[in-house]
Design an enzyme around this catalytic site. Sequence first.
Site, PDB file in Angstrom:
ATOM      1  N   GLU A 133     -24.268  -1.155  23.349  1.00 18.50           N
ATOM      2  CA  GLU A 133     -25.560  -0.566  23.036  1.00 18.50           C
ATOM      3  C   GLU A 133     -25.515   0.849  23.588  1.00 18.50           C
ATOM      4  O   GLU A 133     -25.676   1.074  24.784  1.00 18.50           O
ATOM      5  CB  GLU A 133     -26.723  -1.319  23.688  1.00 18.50           C
ATOM      6  CG  GLU A 133     -28.069  -0.771  23.206  1.00 18.50           C
ATOM      7  CD  GLU A 133     -29.127  -0.538  24.272  1.00 18.50           C
ATOM      8  OE1 GLU A 133     -30.295  -0.391  23.910  1.00 18.50           O
ATOM      9  OE2 GLU A 133     -28.808  -0.479  25.477  1.00 18.50           O
ATOM     10  N   ASP A 176     -25.496  -3.558  27.697  1.00 15.44           N
ATOM     11  CA  ASP A 176     -26.752  -2.810  27.741  1.00 15.44           C
ATOM     12  C   ASP A 176     -26.518  -1.379  28.242  1.00 15.44           C
ATOM     13  O   ASP A 176     -25.794  -1.164  29.220  1.00 15.44           O
ATOM     14  CB  ASP A 176     -27.687  -3.556  28.713  1.00 15.44           C
ATOM     15  CG  ASP A 176     -29.114  -3.066  28.684  1.00 15.44           C
ATOM     16  OD1 ASP A 176     -29.757  -3.221  27.638  1.00 15.44           O
ATOM     17  OD2 ASP A 176     -29.577  -2.537  29.713  1.00 15.44           O
TER      18      ASP A 176
HETATM   19  C1  GLC Z   1     -31.678  -1.514  26.709  1.00 17.11           C
HETATM   20  C2  GLC Z   1     -32.415  -2.761  26.298  1.00 17.11           C
HETATM   21  C3  GLC Z   1     -33.867  -2.556  26.600  1.00 17.11           C
HETATM   22  C4  GLC Z   1     -34.034  -2.326  28.077  1.00 17.11           C
HETATM   23  C5  GLC Z   1     -33.152  -1.182  28.560  1.00 17.11           C
HETATM   24  C6  GLC Z   1     -33.026  -1.175  30.042  1.00 17.11           C
HETATM   25  O1  GLC Z   1     -32.049  -0.399  25.967  1.00 17.11           O
HETATM   26  O2  GLC Z   1     -32.161  -3.059  24.969  1.00 17.11           O
HETATM   27  O3  GLC Z   1     -34.650  -3.644  26.182  1.00 17.11           O
HETATM   28  O4  GLC Z   1     -35.362  -2.027  28.356  1.00 17.11           O
HETATM   29  O5  GLC Z   1     -31.848  -1.287  28.064  1.00 17.11           O
HETATM   30  O6  GLC Z   1     -32.222  -2.237  30.469  1.00 17.11           O
END
Ligand code: GLC
Length: 541
Positions: free
Chosen positions: A259, A197
């Site tokens: 991500e 994440d």
């Molecule tokens: C990422 C996740 C999202 C979350 C954010 C903070 O972007 O995909 O859902 O709100 O991180 O952890």
Amino acid sequence: MYQIYPRSFADSDGDGIGDLPGIIARLDHLVELGVDAVWLSPFYPSPQADAGYDVADYRDVDPIFGRLADADQLLAAARSRGLRVLVDLVPNHTSSAHPWFGAALAAGPDGQERARYVFRDGRGPDGAEPPNDWQSVFGGPAWTRVTEPDGRPGQWYLHLFDTGQPDLNWDRPEVRAEFVDILRYWLDRGVDGFRVDVAHGLVKQADLADWRPQDEPVSGPGTEGPRPPMWDQDGVHEIYRDWRRVLDSYPGERILVAEAWVQPAERLAAYVRPDEMHQAFNFEYLEASWSAPAQYAVITRSLAASAAVGAPTTWVLSNHDVLRHATRLALPVGTPRPRGIGVDDPQPDPVLGLRRARAATLLMLSLPGSAYLYQGEELGLPEHTTLPDESRQDPTWARSGHAERGRDGCRVPIPWEADAPSYGFGPGDASWLPQPTLWAEYALDRQRGVPGSTYEVYRTGLRLRRELRLGTGSVYWLESPDGVLYFRNGALRVLTNFGADPVELPAGAELVHASGPLDPDGRVPTDVTVWLRPGDEPGEA
Ligand code: GLC
């Protein structure tokens, strides 16, 4: 790769929130659909300030999702069906309910425990102003002032997301050591890898310099201008090299997926260099306009950027943070991606959206690399665009001062059975977000075995993708009229018609699969992708 959002996949106990036993009971669906692996969004103990992306204990399961034994059982059940499992790792921030944060608050401004997070004195008289001008991704300042143990207003802590998600300080060795230990904990339990994440956020520019508020604070700056001081700092790469060494010390194939909302593609490719992560979500692809030139450009750029570092390219159209693509693609071409749609916004045309979504999916499934699917897209689910505001739970809605509807519309529990309570999501009516009445027509049992249904379009697409080895193939562009993309991947020809008029099938081509019906005269209509076996050999562009 199939993303399961546990809250909304399947509910075994009727409390209206999906859970791990619910997932286990529905694993055969994923086998039938034909995916190779699943990625599970967080199921760890959490106050759920951001739907579980606020983790209070990285080594357990929240009671709303089950028990640790259920996680073990899920891993075993998936393995016995030949499915790999990735879990979500949230290293940028903990929950404010994490014991470390409690200790940091209790320690006071001079305590060592504060160093694990980003605490600073405020600016202005009495330190009453935040330490810098950074904005939270969800809206409002990225800093919250704490009350010190002596009862006085004190320091501020950084949270790039919700106040319940304090950012960790990755300069600290104990933070790094803790996450290596967490990786080992789940690898030892048998996971095949991690979706990481906010992988572009862990390291901040040391001086925490001011940054003018950005429209799109989660993205990088594109090709021009300075890099934001909170995103995509070079220091993150050392962390992923460490983690890669940990994964490589385990038997079998284990992977890290970033991500990272980083552009351009070349900067994103740095996350998947040979000694770092294995894959990174291609959000530039997700955000590309529905037009032949835009899709051609993003596909070519993505393939070139990942080839330069020897990593597989990835493709993604939907996830739990963005408008479902069956709705997004109905917006006028070129509209910036909105953050949620509400009942008083213009309502996108669901027929147009689904038609384009199916064409986009078949185009995606024909590309080499890894394709990421989000639960429910195989049913053609649209965004819930008329969700009552009082049921919204995404912190974006409140933190943006009700300016942005947020992400609840793509997180609604999915429909399995048209005529069952909660459309088969759980044993009763309960559903943590209300499901729209039109869910019945999208339910799995209305689509299974029905030729031409979205589900069967996905299933055939995934089967052929495997049989024809499209994932490990290459793209060779073929000549085509304006508004049409046409290419070859191995023995397959792929044609998508983005133009206003229907186009003829190439001479002698045999239709293998299509995202929608052809015209009665056999031409390919607007917003349809076809998969073909070659007829006469066309010239390569
Ligand atoms: C990422 C996740 C999202 C979350 C954010 C903070 O972007 O995909 O859902 O709100 O991180 O952890």
